[in-house]
Motif scaffolding. Structure first.
Motif, PDB file in Angstrom:
ATOM      1  N   TYR A  90       1.266  14.643   9.863  1.00 40.61           N
ATOM      2  CA  TYR A  90       2.164  15.752   9.501  1.00 40.61           C
ATOM      3  C   TYR A  90       3.619  15.352   9.714  1.00 40.61           C
ATOM      4  N   TYR A  91       3.880  14.613  10.771  1.00 45.50           N
ATOM      5  CA  TYR A  91       5.253  14.231  11.108  1.00 45.50           C
ATOM      6  C   TYR A  91       5.727  13.000  10.330  1.00 45.50           C
ATOM      7  N   LEU A  92       4.812  12.370   9.589  1.00 47.40           N
ATOM      8  CA  LEU A  92       5.163  11.180   8.819  1.00 47.40           C
ATOM      9  C   LEU A  92       5.299  11.464   7.329  1.00 47.40           C
ATOM     10  N   LYS A  93       5.069  12.705   6.915  1.00 48.90           N
ATOM     11  CA  LYS A  93       4.979  12.991   5.483  1.00 48.90           C
ATOM     12  C   LYS A  93       6.264  12.666   4.720  1.00 48.90           C
ATOM     13  N   ASP A  94       7.415  12.775   5.362  1.00 51.84           N
ATOM     14  CA  ASP A  94       8.664  12.453   4.663  1.00 51.84           C
ATOM     15  C   ASP A  94       8.816  10.958   4.430  1.00 51.84           C
ATOM     16  N   SER A  95       8.082  10.161   5.192  1.00 55.46           N
ATOM     17  CA  SER A  95       8.140   8.703   5.029  1.00 55.46           C
ATOM     18  C   SER A  95       7.058   8.185   4.089  1.00 55.46           C
ATOM     19  N   LEU A  96       6.108   9.036   3.727  1.00 61.75           N
ATOM     20  CA  LEU A  96       4.964   8.596   2.929  1.00 61.75           C
ATOM     21  C   LEU A  96       4.949   9.341   1.597  1.00 61.75           C
ATOM     22  N   THR A  97       5.844   8.947   0.723  1.00 64.28           N
ATOM     23  CA  THR A  97       5.992   9.639  -0.566  1.00 64.28           C
ATOM     24  C   THR A  97       5.204   8.968  -1.683  1.00 64.28           C
ATOM     25  N   ASP A  98       4.562   7.830  -1.402  1.00 67.42           N
ATOM     26  CA  ASP A  98       3.688   7.146  -2.359  1.00 67.42           C
ATOM     27  C   ASP A  98       2.304   7.023  -1.738  1.00 67.42           C
ATOM     28  N   ASP A  99       1.353   6.488  -2.511  1.00 66.38           N
ATOM     29  CA  ASP A  99       0.026   6.234  -1.966  1.00 66.38           C
ATOM     30  C   ASP A  99       0.144   5.361  -0.711  1.00 66.38           C
ATOM     31  N   PHE A 100      -0.700   5.640   0.283  1.00 67.29           N
ATOM     32  CA  PHE A 100      -0.638   4.865   1.524  1.00 67.29           C
ATOM     33  C   PHE A 100      -2.023   4.684   2.118  1.00 67.29           C
ATOM     34  N   LEU A 101      -2.156   3.622   2.895  1.00 59.85           N
ATOM     35  CA  LEU A 101      -3.391   3.343   3.616  1.00 59.85           C
ATOM     36  C   LEU A 101      -3.355   4.016   4.983  1.00 59.85           C
ATOM     37  N   LEU A 102      -4.513   4.481   5.425  1.00 62.66           N
ATOM     38  CA  LEU A 102      -4.664   4.975   6.792  1.00 62.66           C
ATOM     39  C   LEU A 102      -5.850   4.252   7.402  1.00 62.66           C
ATOM     40  N   LEU A 103      -5.623   3.565   8.520  1.00 63.18           N
ATOM     41  CA  LEU A 103      -6.648   2.741   9.146  1.00 63.18           C
ATOM     42  C   LEU A 103      -6.865   3.163  10.594  1.00 63.18           C
ATOM     43  N   ASN A 104      -8.127   3.189  11.005  1.00 64.78           N
ATOM     44  CA  ASN A 104      -8.428   3.367  12.420  1.00 64.78           C
ATOM     45  C   ASN A 104      -8.020   2.097  13.167  1.00 64.78           C
ATOM     46  N   GLY A 105      -7.432   2.258  14.331  1.00 58.36           N
ATOM     47  CA  GLY A 105      -6.939   1.096  15.063  1.00 58.36           C
ATOM     48  C   GLY A 105      -7.984   0.383  15.890  1.00 58.36           C
ATOM     49  N   ASP A 106      -9.232   0.869  15.889  1.00 56.72           N
ATOM     50  CA  ASP A 106     -10.258   0.270  16.744  1.00 56.72           C
ATOM     51  C   ASP A 106     -11.356  -0.404  15.932  1.00 56.72           C
ATOM     52  N   ILE A 107     -11.047  -0.801  14.682  1.00 61.22           N
ATOM     53  CA  ILE A 107     -12.046  -1.462  13.851  1.00 61.22           C
ATOM     54  C   ILE A 107     -11.576  -2.874  13.527  1.00 61.22           C
ATOM     55  N   ILE A 108     -12.537  -3.761  13.395  1.00 67.40           N
ATOM     56  CA  ILE A 108     -12.246  -5.122  12.969  1.00 67.40           C
ATOM     57  C   ILE A 108     -12.723  -5.254  11.532  1.00 67.40           C
ATOM     58  N   PHE A 109     -11.895  -5.816  10.657  1.00 65.47           N
ATOM     59  CA  PHE A 109     -12.263  -5.884   9.238  1.00 65.47           C
ATOM     60  C   PHE A 109     -11.616  -7.087   8.584  1.00 65.47           C
ATOM     61  N   ASP A 110     -12.171  -7.443   7.447  1.00 63.19           N
ATOM     62  CA  ASP A 110     -11.520  -8.374   6.524  1.00 63.19           C
ATOM     63  C   ASP A 110     -11.998  -7.961   5.139  1.00 63.19           C
ATOM     64  N   VAL A 111     -11.174  -7.204   4.433  1.00 61.06           N
ATOM     65  CA  VAL A 111     -11.572  -6.656   3.146  1.00 61.06           C
ATOM     66  C   VAL A 111     -10.523  -6.981   2.091  1.00 61.06           C
ATOM     67  N   ASP A 112     -10.942  -6.949   0.843  1.00 60.27           N
ATOM     68  CA  ASP A 112     -10.043  -7.180  -0.280  1.00 60.27           C
ATOM     69  C   ASP A 112      -9.371  -5.847  -0.628  1.00 60.27           C
ATOM     70  N   PHE A 113      -8.189  -5.622  -0.074  1.00 60.03           N
ATOM     71  CA  PHE A 113      -7.509  -4.340  -0.276  1.00 60.03           C
ATOM     72  C   PHE A 113      -7.079  -4.140  -1.726  1.00 60.03           C
ATOM     73  N   GLN A 114      -6.838  -5.212  -2.456  1.00 57.34           N
ATOM     74  CA  GLN A 114      -6.407  -5.045  -3.833  1.00 57.34           C
ATOM     75  C   GLN A 114      -7.512  -4.423  -4.685  1.00 57.34           C
ATOM     76  N   ARG A 115      -8.760  -4.760  -4.406  1.00 58.77           N
ATOM     77  CA  ARG A 115      -9.892  -4.120  -5.109  1.00 58.77           C
ATOM     78  C   ARG A 115      -9.920  -2.627  -4.801  1.00 58.77           C
ATOM     79  N   LEU A 116      -9.731  -2.279  -3.524  1.00 55.10           N
ATOM     80  CA  LEU A 116      -9.712  -0.878  -3.117  1.00 55.10           C
ATOM     81  C   LEU A 116      -8.573  -0.130  -3.803  1.00 55.10           C
ATOM     82  N   ILE A 117      -7.396  -0.728  -3.852  1.00 55.31           N
ATOM     83  CA  ILE A 117      -6.235  -0.072  -4.468  1.00 55.31           C
ATOM     84  C   ILE A 117      -6.463   0.154  -5.956  1.00 55.31           C
ATOM     85  N   ARG A 118      -7.012  -0.849  -6.651  1.00 50.95           N
ATOM     86  CA  ARG A 118      -7.301  -0.678  -8.083  1.00 50.95           C
ATOM     87  C   ARG A 118      -8.287   0.460  -8.305  1.00 50.95           C
ATOM     88  N   TYR A 119      -9.303   0.514  -7.482  1.00 50.34           N
ATOM     89  CA  TYR A 119     -10.322   1.560  -7.595  1.00 50.34           C
ATOM     90  C   TYR A 119      -9.698   2.943  -7.389  1.00 50.34           C
TER      91      TYR A 119
END
Length: 422
Positions: A90-119
Protein backbone atom coordinates in the motif's frame (compact mmCIF):
# COMPACT_ATOMS: atom_id res chain seq x y z
CA UNK A 1 10.63 -3.85 -14.23
CA UNK A 2 10.87 -3.43 -10.47
CA UNK A 3 11.14 -6.47 -8.22
CA UNK A 4 9.77 -6.13 -4.68
CA UNK A 5 11.12 -8.70 -2.23
CA UNK A 6 9.32 -9.26 1.06
CA UNK A 7 12.35 -9.74 3.31
CA UNK A 8 10.87 -9.05 6.73
CA UNK A 9 10.31 -12.64 7.85
CA UNK A 10 11.41 -13.75 11.30
CA UNK A 11 11.75 -17.46 10.51
CA UNK A 12 10.24 -19.01 13.64
CA UNK A 13 10.13 -22.56 12.21
CA UNK A 14 13.78 -22.48 11.15
CA UNK A 15 15.18 -20.82 14.28
CA UNK A 16 17.25 -23.92 15.04
CA UNK A 17 19.31 -23.15 11.91
CA UNK A 18 19.78 -19.43 12.58
CA UNK A 19 17.93 -17.40 15.21
CA UNK A 20 20.00 -14.21 15.29
CA UNK A 21 19.53 -13.06 11.67
CA UNK A 22 16.51 -12.38 9.44
CA UNK A 23 15.22 -15.45 7.64
CA UNK A 24 16.26 -14.19 4.14
CA UNK A 25 19.87 -13.90 5.38
CA UNK A 26 20.19 -17.60 6.19
CA UNK A 27 23.05 -18.91 4.08
CA UNK A 28 22.85 -21.50 1.33
CA UNK A 29 26.38 -22.71 0.59
CA UNK A 30 28.08 -19.56 1.85
CA UNK A 31 25.68 -16.97 0.48
CA UNK A 32 22.42 -15.55 1.92
CA UNK A 33 19.17 -16.68 0.30
CA UNK A 34 18.45 -13.04 -0.52
CA UNK A 35 21.74 -12.72 -2.40
CA UNK A 36 20.93 -15.82 -4.46
CA UNK A 37 17.62 -14.17 -5.39
CA UNK A 38 19.29 -10.89 -6.36
CA UNK A 39 21.87 -12.76 -8.46
CA UNK A 40 19.11 -14.50 -10.42
CA UNK A 41 17.29 -11.22 -11.02
CA UNK A 42 20.44 -9.35 -12.06
CA UNK A 43 21.47 -12.03 -14.55
CA UNK A 44 18.18 -11.46 -16.37
CA UNK A 45 18.38 -7.66 -16.40
CA UNK A 46 16.06 -7.11 -13.44
CA UNK A 47 18.18 -4.67 -11.46
CA UNK A 48 15.64 -2.30 -9.83
CA UNK A 49 14.85 -3.83 -6.46
CA UNK A 50 12.84 -2.79 -3.41
CA UNK A 51 13.46 -4.73 -0.22
CA UNK A 52 10.71 -4.68 2.39
CA UNK A 53 12.50 -5.21 5.70
CA UNK A 54 11.28 -5.63 9.26
CA UNK A 55 12.70 -8.04 11.83
CA UNK A 56 16.44 -7.26 12.20
CA UNK A 57 16.20 -5.30 8.97
CA UNK A 58 19.42 -3.44 9.74
CA UNK A 59 21.34 -6.69 9.12
CA UNK A 60 19.99 -6.75 5.56
CA UNK A 61 20.66 -3.06 4.94
CA UNK A 62 24.22 -3.26 6.26
CA UNK A 63 24.95 -6.21 3.99
CA UNK A 64 23.41 -5.00 0.70
CA UNK A 65 23.53 -1.20 1.19
CA UNK A 66 22.42 0.45 -2.07
CA UNK A 67 23.08 -2.71 -4.08
CA UNK A 68 25.84 -1.22 -6.20
CA UNK A 69 28.40 -3.87 -5.31
CA UNK A 70 25.86 -6.54 -6.35
CA UNK A 71 25.18 -4.91 -9.73
CA UNK A 72 21.69 -3.68 -8.83
CA UNK A 73 19.91 -0.67 -7.35
CA UNK A 74 18.25 -1.32 -4.00
CA UNK A 75 15.72 0.81 -2.17
CA UNK A 76 14.18 -0.09 1.17
CA UNK A 77 10.81 0.07 2.81
CA UNK A 78 11.08 -0.35 6.56
CA UNK A 79 8.13 -1.80 8.43
CA UNK A 80 7.89 -0.22 11.85
CA UNK A 81 5.20 -2.73 12.72
CA UNK A 82 4.37 -6.09 11.08
CA UNK A 83 2.17 -5.52 8.00
CA UNK A 84 1.66 -9.12 6.95
CA UNK A 85 2.45 -10.43 3.48
CA UNK A 86 0.86 -7.50 1.59
CA UNK A 87 0.43 -4.46 3.84
CA UNK A 88 3.69 -2.80 2.79
CA UNK A 89 2.56 -2.68 -0.86
CA UNK A 90 0.00 0.00 0.00
CA UNK A 91 2.83 2.38 0.85
CA UNK A 92 4.75 1.53 -2.33
CA UNK A 93 1.95 2.11 -4.84
CA UNK A 94 3.27 5.51 -5.95
CA UNK A 95 6.57 3.87 -6.87
CA UNK A 96 5.00 0.95 -8.74
CA UNK A 97 3.20 2.47 -11.71
CA UNK A 98 4.11 -0.36 -14.14
CA UNK A 99 3.95 -4.14 -13.92
CA UNK A 100 6.15 -5.41 -11.09
CA UNK A 101 7.39 -8.62 -9.52
CA UNK A 102 6.62 -9.55 -5.93
CA UNK A 103 8.81 -12.25 -4.39
CA UNK A 104 8.82 -13.97 -1.03
CA UNK A 105 12.19 -13.40 0.61
CA UNK A 106 12.49 -16.92 2.05
CA UNK A 107 12.52 -18.95 -1.18
CA UNK A 108 15.42 -20.18 -3.25
CA UNK A 109 14.83 -20.18 -7.01
CA UNK A 110 16.35 -20.04 -10.44
CA UNK A 111 13.66 -19.36 -13.02
CA UNK A 112 13.43 -17.84 -16.49
CA UNK A 113 11.67 -14.58 -15.62
CA UNK A 114 11.43 -13.51 -19.25
CA UNK A 115 9.12 -16.47 -19.98
CA UNK A 116 6.96 -15.46 -17.01
CA UNK A 117 6.83 -11.82 -18.16
CA UNK A 118 5.83 -12.79 -21.71
CA UNK A 119 3.08 -15.03 -20.35
CA UNK A 120 1.75 -12.30 -18.06
CA UNK A 121 1.57 -9.82 -20.92
CA UNK A 122 -0.21 -12.34 -23.16
CA UNK A 123 -2.88 -12.99 -20.51
CA UNK A 124 -3.24 -9.26 -19.79
CA UNK A 125 -4.65 -9.92 -16.33
CA UNK A 126 -4.29 -8.08 -13.06
CA UNK A 127 -2.10 -10.74 -11.49
CA UNK A 128 -0.14 -13.84 -12.47
CA UNK A 129 1.17 -16.24 -9.85
CA UNK A 130 3.92 -18.76 -10.48
CA UNK A 131 2.59 -22.23 -9.64
CA UNK A 132 4.31 -25.60 -9.57
CA UNK A 133 3.91 -29.09 -8.13
CA UNK A 134 5.57 -29.88 -4.83
CA UNK A 135 6.27 -32.92 -2.69
CA UNK A 136 3.92 -31.95 0.14
CA UNK A 137 0.63 -30.82 -1.49
CA UNK A 138 -1.39 -32.26 1.38
CA UNK A 139 -0.25 -29.40 3.65
CA UNK A 140 -0.19 -26.67 0.98
CA UNK A 141 -2.83 -24.39 -0.52
CA UNK A 142 -4.02 -25.87 -3.82
CA UNK A 143 -4.54 -23.67 -6.89
CA UNK A 144 -7.29 -24.77 -9.30
CA UNK A 145 -7.43 -23.38 -12.84
CA UNK A 146 -9.64 -23.66 -15.90
CA UNK A 147 -8.48 -24.62 -19.39
CA UNK A 148 -7.22 -21.05 -19.96
CA UNK A 149 -5.04 -21.14 -16.80
CA UNK A 150 -7.41 -18.71 -15.11
CA UNK A 151 -7.60 -19.40 -11.37
CA UNK A 152 -11.08 -20.53 -10.34
CA UNK A 153 -10.43 -21.85 -6.81
CA UNK A 154 -7.87 -21.30 -4.07
CA UNK A 155 -8.09 -24.09 -1.49
CA UNK A 156 -6.19 -23.34 1.71
CA UNK A 157 -4.88 -26.34 3.58
CA UNK A 158 -7.58 -26.14 6.24
CA UNK A 159 -10.30 -26.23 3.57
CA UNK A 160 -11.79 -29.60 2.50
CA UNK A 161 -10.41 -31.14 -0.68
CA UNK A 162 -10.61 -34.64 -2.10
CA UNK A 163 -8.72 -35.28 -5.32
CA UNK A 164 -6.78 -32.37 -6.74
CA UNK A 165 -4.14 -31.40 -9.28
CA UNK A 166 -0.88 -30.88 -7.43
CA UNK A 167 -0.31 -27.17 -8.10
CA UNK A 168 0.64 -24.70 -5.40
CA UNK A 169 1.66 -21.04 -5.21
CA UNK A 170 5.46 -20.77 -5.24
CA UNK A 171 5.81 -17.27 -3.76
CA UNK A 172 6.59 -15.56 -7.08
CA UNK A 173 3.99 -13.10 -8.41
CA UNK A 174 3.71 -10.65 -11.29
CA UNK A 175 1.25 -7.77 -10.85
CA UNK A 176 -0.28 -5.01 -12.89
CA UNK A 177 -0.53 -1.71 -10.99
CA UNK A 178 -4.29 -2.35 -11.09
CA UNK A 179 -3.65 -4.61 -8.11
CA UNK A 180 -3.69 -1.50 -5.93
CA UNK A 181 -7.44 -1.16 -6.54
CA UNK A 182 -7.71 -4.08 -4.13
CA UNK A 183 -6.17 -2.08 -1.27
CA UNK A 184 -8.85 -0.01 0.42
CA UNK A 185 -6.83 1.20 3.39
CA UNK A 186 -3.39 0.87 5.01
CA UNK A 187 -2.64 -1.77 7.58
CA UNK A 188 -1.73 -5.40 8.01
CA UNK A 189 -2.93 -7.57 5.10
CA UNK A 190 -2.65 -11.17 3.96
CA UNK A 191 -1.71 -11.34 0.27
CA UNK A 192 -3.31 -14.69 -0.51
CA UNK A 193 -6.54 -14.41 1.47
CA UNK A 194 -7.32 -10.69 1.26
CA UNK A 195 -5.90 -9.66 -2.11
CA UNK A 196 -5.45 -12.59 -4.48
CA UNK A 197 -8.30 -14.92 -3.57
CA UNK A 198 -10.96 -12.18 -3.97
CA UNK A 199 -9.50 -11.49 -7.45
CA UNK A 200 -10.86 -14.84 -8.64
CA UNK A 201 -14.29 -13.28 -9.11
CA UNK A 202 -12.85 -10.75 -11.59
CA UNK A 203 -11.46 -13.52 -13.84
CA UNK A 204 -8.23 -11.53 -13.96
CA UNK A 205 -6.08 -13.87 -11.86
CA UNK A 206 -3.90 -16.34 -13.79
CA UNK A 207 -1.49 -19.14 -12.98
CA UNK A 208 1.84 -19.57 -14.75
CA UNK A 209 2.75 -23.21 -14.29
CA UNK A 210 6.40 -24.22 -14.46
CA UNK A 211 8.58 -27.12 -13.26
CA UNK A 212 11.49 -24.79 -12.49
CA UNK A 213 13.13 -24.86 -9.07
CA UNK A 214 11.36 -22.79 -6.42
CA UNK A 215 11.56 -23.98 -2.81
CA UNK A 216 11.01 -22.42 0.55
CA UNK A 217 13.52 -23.31 3.22
CA UNK A 218 11.17 -22.61 6.11
CA UNK A 219 11.92 -25.77 8.10
CA UNK A 220 15.26 -27.37 9.04
CA UNK A 221 14.44 -30.40 6.86
CA UNK A 222 13.69 -28.30 3.78
CA UNK A 223 16.79 -26.20 4.42
CA UNK A 224 19.00 -29.30 4.34
CA UNK A 225 17.31 -30.44 1.13
CA UNK A 226 17.83 -27.07 -0.58
CA UNK A 227 21.52 -27.02 0.39
CA UNK A 228 21.93 -30.50 -1.10
CA UNK A 229 20.18 -29.48 -4.33
CA UNK A 230 22.41 -26.42 -4.65
CA UNK A 231 25.58 -28.48 -4.25
CA UNK A 232 24.39 -30.87 -6.96
CA UNK A 233 23.76 -28.01 -9.38
CA UNK A 234 20.09 -28.90 -9.54
CA UNK A 235 18.72 -25.42 -8.82
CA UNK A 236 20.35 -23.73 -11.79
CA UNK A 237 19.86 -26.71 -14.09
CA UNK A 238 16.07 -26.55 -13.70
CA UNK A 239 15.89 -23.05 -15.22
CA UNK A 240 14.00 -23.54 -18.50
CA UNK A 241 16.60 -21.47 -20.29
CA UNK A 242 18.72 -24.64 -20.00
CA UNK A 243 18.00 -27.90 -21.79
CA UNK A 244 15.96 -30.27 -19.63
CA UNK A 245 15.84 -34.05 -19.35
CA UNK A 246 12.66 -36.03 -18.81
CA UNK A 247 11.14 -39.38 -18.07
CA UNK A 248 8.11 -39.66 -20.35
CA UNK A 249 5.79 -42.13 -18.65
CA UNK A 250 2.88 -44.12 -20.00
CA UNK A 251 -0.06 -44.14 -17.60
CA UNK A 252 -2.07 -47.39 -17.47
CA UNK A 253 0.11 -50.37 -16.60
CA UNK A 254 3.12 -48.16 -15.89
CA UNK A 255 1.91 -45.87 -13.10
CA UNK A 256 -1.50 -47.27 -12.18
CA UNK A 257 -2.89 -50.79 -12.17
CA UNK A 258 -4.37 -51.66 -15.56
CA UNK A 259 -8.16 -51.88 -15.22
CA UNK A 260 -9.57 -51.82 -18.74
CA UNK A 261 -10.59 -48.41 -20.05
CA UNK A 262 -10.41 -46.03 -17.09
CA UNK A 263 -13.55 -43.86 -16.94
CA UNK A 264 -13.72 -42.96 -13.24
CA UNK A 265 -11.27 -41.93 -10.48
CA UNK A 266 -12.20 -45.01 -8.46
CA UNK A 267 -10.32 -47.16 -10.97
CA UNK A 268 -7.00 -45.44 -10.30
CA UNK A 269 -4.69 -47.44 -8.03
CA UNK A 270 -0.93 -46.95 -8.00
CA UNK A 271 1.24 -49.94 -8.81
CA UNK A 272 3.43 -50.88 -5.84
CA UNK A 273 6.65 -48.88 -5.82
CA UNK A 274 5.50 -46.28 -8.34
CA UNK A 275 5.32 -43.47 -5.77
CA UNK A 276 8.92 -44.03 -4.74
CA UNK A 277 10.02 -44.31 -8.38
CA UNK A 278 8.43 -40.99 -9.36
CA UNK A 279 9.85 -39.38 -6.23
CA UNK A 280 13.30 -40.57 -7.29
CA UNK A 281 12.75 -38.98 -10.72
CA UNK A 282 11.74 -35.69 -9.04
CA UNK A 283 14.83 -35.68 -6.85
CA UNK A 284 17.12 -36.42 -9.79
CA UNK A 285 16.19 -33.24 -11.67
CA UNK A 286 14.52 -35.10 -14.54
CA UNK A 287 10.99 -33.99 -15.40
CA UNK A 288 8.24 -36.57 -14.86
CA UNK A 289 5.74 -36.20 -17.72
CA UNK A 290 2.86 -38.54 -18.53
CA UNK A 291 2.19 -39.35 -22.20
CA UNK A 292 -1.04 -41.28 -22.60
CA UNK A 293 -3.60 -42.28 -25.23
CA UNK A 294 -7.14 -41.71 -23.96
CA UNK A 295 -9.56 -42.97 -26.65
CA UNK A 296 -12.32 -42.96 -24.02
CA UNK A 297 -12.89 -39.32 -25.03
CA UNK A 298 -13.50 -40.17 -28.69
CA UNK A 299 -15.56 -43.22 -27.75
CA UNK A 300 -17.90 -41.02 -25.70
CA UNK A 301 -17.18 -42.93 -22.50
CA UNK A 302 -15.47 -40.06 -20.68
CA UNK A 303 -15.45 -36.26 -20.93
CA UNK A 304 -12.42 -34.00 -20.62
CA UNK A 305 -13.75 -32.98 -17.21
CA UNK A 306 -14.02 -36.64 -16.18
CA UNK A 307 -10.47 -37.24 -17.33
CA UNK A 308 -9.27 -34.27 -15.30
CA UNK A 309 -10.83 -35.83 -12.19
CA UNK A 310 -9.11 -39.13 -13.00
CA UNK A 311 -5.75 -37.42 -13.32
CA UNK A 312 -6.40 -35.46 -10.13
CA UNK A 313 -6.80 -38.78 -8.33
CA UNK A 314 -3.48 -39.95 -9.79
CA UNK A 315 -1.72 -36.76 -8.66
CA UNK A 316 -3.29 -36.96 -5.19
CA UNK A 317 -2.08 -40.54 -4.66
CA UNK A 318 1.43 -39.62 -5.80
CA UNK A 319 1.42 -36.51 -3.59
CA UNK A 320 0.70 -38.63 -0.53
CA UNK A 321 4.00 -40.41 -1.23
CA UNK A 322 5.96 -37.19 -1.69
CA UNK A 323 6.01 -37.49 -5.49
CA UNK A 324 4.61 -35.35 -8.30
CA UNK A 325 4.11 -35.12 -12.05
CA UNK A 326 5.39 -32.08 -13.91
CA UNK A 327 2.72 -32.40 -16.61
CA UNK A 328 0.24 -34.76 -18.25
CA UNK A 329 -0.26 -34.89 -22.03
CA UNK A 330 -3.06 -36.99 -23.45
CA UNK A 331 -4.45 -37.81 -26.88
CA UNK A 332 -8.29 -37.84 -26.98
CA UNK A 333 -8.54 -39.25 -30.51
CA UNK A 334 -9.42 -42.68 -31.89
CA UNK A 335 -9.60 -43.34 -35.63
CA UNK A 336 -12.01 -46.29 -35.55
CA UNK A 337 -15.73 -45.52 -35.71
CA UNK A 338 -18.82 -47.46 -34.69
CA UNK A 339 -19.04 -46.95 -30.90
CA UNK A 340 -22.38 -45.92 -29.30
CA UNK A 341 -22.19 -42.29 -28.17
CA UNK A 342 -18.87 -41.66 -29.91
CA UNK A 343 -17.75 -38.08 -30.54
CA UNK A 344 -17.24 -37.64 -34.26
CA UNK A 345 -14.93 -34.64 -33.91
CA UNK A 346 -12.32 -36.87 -32.26
CA UNK A 347 -12.56 -39.67 -34.82
CA UNK A 348 -9.49 -38.62 -36.77
CA UNK A 349 -6.08 -39.96 -37.67
CA UNK A 350 -4.04 -37.53 -35.56
CA UNK A 351 -0.36 -36.88 -34.95
CA UNK A 352 -0.57 -37.22 -31.16
CA UNK A 353 -1.81 -40.78 -30.69
CA UNK A 354 1.00 -43.17 -29.84
CA UNK A 355 2.85 -44.78 -31.63
CA UNK A 356 3.17 -41.35 -33.24
CA UNK A 357 5.48 -39.03 -31.28
CA UNK A 358 3.39 -35.84 -31.37
CA UNK A 359 2.82 -35.51 -27.63
CA UNK A 360 6.47 -36.13 -26.79
CA UNK A 361 7.56 -33.56 -29.37
CA UNK A 362 5.10 -31.01 -27.97
CA UNK A 363 6.35 -31.55 -24.42
CA UNK A 364 9.88 -31.16 -25.73
CA UNK A 365 9.03 -27.76 -27.18
CA UNK A 366 7.07 -26.63 -24.13
CA UNK A 367 9.84 -27.43 -21.65
CA UNK A 368 13.00 -27.11 -23.75
CA UNK A 369 13.76 -30.84 -23.36
CA UNK A 370 16.74 -32.62 -24.87
CA UNK A 371 14.88 -35.66 -26.18
CA UNK A 372 18.06 -37.63 -26.86
CA UNK A 373 18.92 -37.44 -23.14
CA UNK A 374 15.39 -38.43 -22.10
CA UNK A 375 13.53 -41.73 -21.67
CA UNK A 376 10.14 -43.00 -22.79
CA UNK A 377 8.93 -45.71 -20.43
CA UNK A 378 5.81 -47.78 -21.04
CA UNK A 379 4.31 -51.24 -21.10
CA UNK A 380 3.27 -51.34 -24.76
CA UNK A 381 4.88 -51.47 -28.19
CA UNK A 382 3.20 -48.15 -29.07
CA UNK A 383 5.07 -46.48 -26.19
CA UNK A 384 8.39 -47.81 -27.45
CA UNK A 385 7.73 -46.79 -31.04
CA UNK A 386 6.66 -43.28 -30.01
CA UNK A 387 9.78 -42.84 -27.91
CA UNK A 388 12.07 -44.08 -30.67
CA UNK A 389 10.39 -41.84 -33.26
CA UNK A 390 10.94 -38.83 -30.96
CA UNK A 391 14.61 -39.70 -30.54
CA UNK A 392 14.35 -40.79 -26.90
CA UNK A 393 15.96 -43.71 -25.19
CA UNK A 394 13.29 -46.29 -24.42
CA UNK A 395 12.45 -48.78 -21.70
CA UNK A 396 9.77 -51.46 -21.60
CA UNK A 397 7.89 -52.31 -18.41
CA UNK A 398 6.84 -55.94 -18.03
CA UNK A 399 7.92 -58.95 -20.01
CA UNK A 400 8.36 -58.11 -23.72
CA UNK A 401 6.08 -59.87 -26.18
CA UNK A 402 9.09 -60.16 -28.50
CA UNK A 403 12.74 -59.29 -28.60
CA UNK A 404 13.04 -55.55 -29.15
CA UNK A 405 16.35 -54.05 -30.33
CA UNK A 406 17.78 -51.15 -28.31
CA UNK A 407 15.03 -51.47 -25.70
CA UNK A 408 15.73 -51.86 -21.99
CA UNK A 409 13.32 -54.20 -20.22
CA UNK A 410 12.31 -54.08 -16.56
CA UNK A 411 9.70 -55.69 -14.34
CA UNK A 412 8.34 -52.32 -13.18
CA UNK A 413 8.96 -48.58 -13.00
CA UNK A 414 10.84 -48.76 -9.71
CA UNK A 415 13.42 -51.18 -11.13
CA UNK A 416 13.65 -49.10 -14.32
CA UNK A 417 14.32 -45.81 -12.53
CA UNK A 418 16.82 -47.39 -10.17
CA UNK A 419 18.77 -48.88 -13.08
CA UNK A 420 18.84 -45.68 -15.13
CA UNK A 421 19.59 -43.24 -12.33
CA UNK A 422 22.00 -45.53 -10.48
Amino acid sequence: MTAVIMAGGKGTRISSVASDIPKPMIQICGKPVLEHQIDCLRQQGLTDIILVVGYLGRVIEDYFKDGKQFGVTIRYYRETEPLGTAGALYYLKDSLTDDFLLLNGDIIFDVDFQRLIRYHKEKDGIATIFTHPNNHPYDSAIIVTDSESRIVKWLHKEEPRTNYKNRVNSGIHLFSPKIFDCFSKPGKMDLDREILKPLIATRQLFAYDSPEYVRDMGTPERYVSVCSDFKRGLIQAKNLHNKQKAFFLDRDGTLNVEDGFVTSPEQIRLIDGVGQAVKRINESGYLAIVITNQPVIARGECSHQDLRRIHNKLETLLGREGAYLDDIYYCPHHPDKGFPGERVEYKINCDCRKPKPGLILKAGRDYNIDLTASYMVGNGIADIQAGQSAGCQVAKIGLPEQSLPNVMAFSGLQECVKAILG
